[in-house]
Design a protein around this motif. Structure first.
Motif, PDB file in Angstrom:
ATOM      1  N   LEU A 201      13.939 -28.451  72.687  1.00  0.00           N
ATOM      2  CA  LEU A 201      14.106 -27.009  72.569  1.00  0.00           C
ATOM      3  C   LEU A 201      15.309 -26.576  73.396  1.00  0.00           C
ATOM      4  O   LEU A 201      15.353 -26.771  74.609  1.00  0.00           O
ATOM      5  N   LYS A 202      16.310 -26.004  72.699  1.00  0.00           N
ATOM      6  CA  LYS A 202      17.516 -25.526  73.384  1.00  0.00           C
ATOM      7  C   LYS A 202      17.846 -24.123  72.904  1.00  0.00           C
ATOM      8  O   LYS A 202      18.051 -23.901  71.710  1.00  0.00           O
ATOM      9  N   ASP A 203      17.883 -23.191  73.850  1.00  0.00           N
ATOM     10  CA  ASP A 203      18.234 -21.803  73.547  1.00  0.00           C
ATOM     11  C   ASP A 203      17.396 -21.246  72.405  1.00  0.00           C
ATOM     12  O   ASP A 203      17.904 -20.529  71.525  1.00  0.00           O
ATOM     13  N   GLY A 204      16.126 -21.607  72.400  1.00  0.00           N
ATOM     14  CA  GLY A 204      15.207 -21.053  71.407  1.00  0.00           C
ATOM     15  C   GLY A 204      15.162 -21.784  70.083  1.00  0.00           C
ATOM     16  O   GLY A 204      14.371 -21.420  69.214  1.00  0.00           O
ATOM     17  N   ASP A 205      15.990 -22.818  69.917  1.00  0.00           N
ATOM     18  CA  ASP A 205      16.019 -23.579  68.666  1.00  0.00           C
ATOM     19  C   ASP A 205      15.630 -25.025  68.915  1.00  0.00           C
ATOM     20  O   ASP A 205      15.962 -25.604  69.957  1.00  0.00           O
ATOM     21  N   TRP A 206      14.953 -25.629  67.944  1.00  0.00           N
ATOM     22  CA  TRP A 206      14.634 -27.048  68.008  1.00  0.00           C
ATOM     23  C   TRP A 206      15.813 -27.856  67.493  1.00  0.00           C
ATOM     24  O   TRP A 206      16.286 -27.635  66.380  1.00  0.00           O
TER      25      TRP A 206
END
Length: 320
Positions: A201-206
């Motif tokens: 999970l990075k900045d709200g995205d998978w």
């Protein structure tokens, strides 16, 4: 996955040449902004990795696959019709390396497989310690600081989770492994180079962790976030099931010893740290019941010393 995001892939051999500074900067950026990175040219022989992969897949096919199918039937997972959120679609066994090995207690492992795993484990242990010193260098900590903290009085804990993620007819109904951060220190993953599934999970995205042949994927556990006072982060990650292919995953966990005292490094604290100080084993007792929940309440519970009063573990968990 965002098209403009490029997962950090680092050529470790460049530490020995003119690109050392750039390579160290890449490692530092990955630790700060990703909590993950992928290593190439890490020094572990490719023929050893190929043999490990071959024998792991053979071992699953011969000794684990039928047990996995029986487990599915016993839990009613062979005909998934509704989403399942409390079970993982994985077949696993655990190897302990440090402080004591259980390698010769695992059933159905050939002598060749045991010998290869012992060699592989030692090489990963050495790589983990090399990486910890590189992190010290980037953080401005004395060389050996992280290894000393991890050591406690009994030495570090080091073990391997050997997993297979078989094909799933309804991947939208169940995860291979539910989202979590890792409790420990430094995780070194040898993953399948053909079947994907690992995401972070990075900045709200998978974001997909790319399956690259002969790479070792590194991710940081909760202990390194605490010791670095939040400069480096542990990151939520998960494994997605796939309709096609059996995904191999060999994750090795270089963790603090059970009595290691974990706290933010003083040189990385300006005023008062928001992170707790605790004994690693106490953190693991808390983690066992809340692994798949956010890390922040765990940190807060440890900071309030709730682990000794209000938090009584109801289950044990592997310390890796």
């Amino acid at each position: 996955m965002e098209k403009n995001i490029k997962f950090p892939v680092i050529d470790l051999s460049k530490l020995n040449g003119e690109e050392r500074d750039q390579t160290m900067a890449l490692i530092d950026d990955a630790c700060q902004n990703w909590g993950f990175f992928e290593l190439l040219n890490h020094g572990i022989p490719y023929d050893l990795m190929d043999n490990i992969e071959r024998m792991t897949k053979e071992h699953y096919k011969k000794f684990m696959e039928q047990k996995f199918k029986e487990m599915l039937r016993s839990k009613g997972l062979d005909t998934l019709e509704t989403e399942v959120e409390d079970i993982d679609w994985e077949s696993t066994f655990f190897l302990h390396h440090l402080p004591q090995t259980n390698l010769y207690d695992i059933p159905n492992m050939s002598d060749e497989y045991r010998t290869a795993m012992k060699d592989f484990g030692k090489r990963l242990e050495n790589l983990a310690e090399e990486l910890l010193d590189l992190l010290c260098e980037n953080l401005g900590l004395e060389k050996g600081y992280l290894k000393k903290v991890f050591r406690g009085t009994k030495g570090p804990t080091f073990g391997t989770k050997v997993s297979n993620y078989p094909p799933c007819p309804n991947p939208e109904m169940i995860k291979g492994l539910r989202a979590h951060t890792d409790a420990g220190g430094l995780i070194l993953l040898f993953q399948d180079d053909k079947v994907s599934g690992l995401q972070l999970l990075k900045d709200g995205d998978w974001v997909d962790v790319p399956p690259l042949k002969h790479s070792i994927v590194i991710n940081l556990g909760d202990q390194l976030e605490v010791i670095t006072n939040g400069k480096y982060k542990s990151v939520m990650h998960r494994v997605m099931t796939q309709k096609e292919g059996n995904r191999m995953s060999i994750a090795s966990f270089y963790n603090p010893g059970s009595d290691a005292e974990i706290s933010p490094a003083q040189s990385l604290v300006d005023k008062e740290s928001e992170y707790p100080s605790f004994v690693f084993d106490d953190y693991m007792k808390l983690y066992s019941g809340v692994k798949f929940q956010p890390k922040e309440p765990r940190f807060e519970a440890m900071k309030n010393a709730a682990v000794t009063t209000d938090v009584n573990p109801v289950a044990t968990v592997e310390t890796f």
